[in-house]
Design an enzyme around this catalytic site. Sequence first.
Site, short mmCIF file in Angstrom:
data_model
loop_
_atom_site.label_atom_id
_atom_site.label_comp_id
_atom_site.label_asym_id
_atom_site.label_seq_id
_atom_site.Cartn_x
_atom_site.Cartn_y
_atom_site.Cartn_z
N ASP A 66 0.86 -1.19 0.00
CA ASP A 66 0.00 0.00 0.00
C ASP A 66 0.89 1.24 0.00
O ASP A 66 0.96 1.98 0.98
CB ASP A 66 -0.90 -0.03 1.23
CG ASP A 66 -2.10 0.90 1.09
OD1 ASP A 66 -2.30 1.43 0.00
OD2 ASP A 66 -2.83 1.08 2.08
N GLU A 91 -6.50 4.97 -9.23
CA GLU A 91 -7.82 5.42 -8.80
C GLU A 91 -8.42 6.48 -9.73
O GLU A 91 -7.75 7.40 -10.18
CB GLU A 91 -7.72 5.99 -7.38
CG GLU A 91 -9.06 6.24 -6.74
CD GLU A 91 -9.01 6.03 -5.23
OE1 GLU A 91 -9.94 6.48 -4.56
OE2 GLU A 91 -8.06 5.39 -4.74
N LYS A 95 -9.40 1.68 -9.91
CA LYS A 95 -9.89 1.75 -8.53
C LYS A 95 -11.05 2.75 -8.46
O LYS A 95 -10.91 3.91 -8.85
CB LYS A 95 -8.74 2.19 -7.62
CG LYS A 95 -8.88 1.80 -6.17
CD LYS A 95 -7.57 2.10 -5.48
CE LYS A 95 -7.63 1.76 -4.01
NZ LYS A 95 -6.36 2.13 -3.34
N THR A 111 -13.17 0.11 -4.08
CA THR A 111 -12.55 0.42 -2.80
C THR A 111 -13.54 1.07 -1.83
O THR A 111 -14.69 1.32 -2.17
CB THR A 111 -11.32 1.32 -3.04
OG1 THR A 111 -10.58 1.46 -1.83
CG2 THR A 111 -11.72 2.69 -3.55
N PHE A 117 -12.12 -2.02 4.08
CA PHE A 117 -11.19 -1.21 4.86
C PHE A 117 -11.25 -1.58 6.35
O PHE A 117 -12.04 -1.02 7.11
CB PHE A 117 -11.50 0.28 4.66
CG PHE A 117 -10.82 0.89 3.46
CD1 PHE A 117 -10.76 0.21 2.26
CD2 PHE A 117 -10.22 2.13 3.53
CE1 PHE A 117 -10.12 0.74 1.15
CE2 PHE A 117 -9.58 2.69 2.43
CZ PHE A 117 -9.54 1.99 1.24
#
Length: 321
Positions: free
Chosen positions: A19, A98, A134, A158, A180
């Site tokens: 990440d 993203e 994303k 996400t 998450f």
Amino acid sequence: MPAGTKLDQLKAMTTVVADTGDIDAIRRLQPVDCTTNPTLVLKAVALPAYEGVVADAVRWGASLSGAREGAIKAVADRLAVAVGTELSRLVPGRVSTEVDADLSFDTAATVETARTIIKAYAANGVDREKILIKIAGTWEGIRAAEILQREGIDTNVTLIFDKAQALACADAKAFLISPFVGRILDWYVKAEGRTFEPEEDPGVLSVREIYRYYKSHGIKTVVMAASFRSTGEVEALAGCDRVTVSPALLDQLAADTGALPQKLDATSVGEKPARIDLDEKAFRWAMNQNPMATEKLAEGIRQFAKDLEALRALVAGRLGA
């Protein structure tokens, strides 16, 4: 005796994703995949390793005609793809890039932006099979993922905080979802005023429930747990399809030689839960009934949008220099 460090053991049962956009960290930790977002891109372009990339993008932006705002956005988008391109050369697997957070409630614009991202990667010599688009887990975002998947563009949905989002993503045949873990924990720690051990961690339990549902019903969408607050959370999800973990936590796992038991196993998920059919009304009602999911989804989109604006401000400053 355990076989190597906990990171070694984790890699034997779970695909480990870094990440981060930090090239040095990726070279050191050797993850299979990388994931980025506006926050990570903003951090990455401040690193010395990306000085040339930033300079090239700014020079390109300065040559564009038209409104300044359009040039700023174009350069920011180019930087995100440039960072992803560099990362794609370091990992054998995928890089997530993203779509702008301010498009989270616009299906058509999300789809068009995703197509543009894929074209930009292709221009850099990166095949679409290396990229995941994303997208925020809104109803509109999930519908965009459905369209893109039909076009052969794989997606990473996400900011997943509720099972309803996971069910909708499965129906859309999203390639991958990112629940998450840590942000769910944050909400409950604040709401209940107490700490949680990994085995009772609400974020861990949420991922386990989604994983069990997916595997029981033969759903192919990949479960990639994200947003970890501790190695304990990571260990509690050992065996999950994928985990995306910060370099700091990966380093801690790499320094620990204790045994790491497998917690999730696709061949042993227990009693099969009932199949749930979910339309838009049911999705929105489920989200409405979950204050944690509603608040954290909105907060996550706002934070990504804030960091996107910061990235664009950085670009504006360089273009004006």
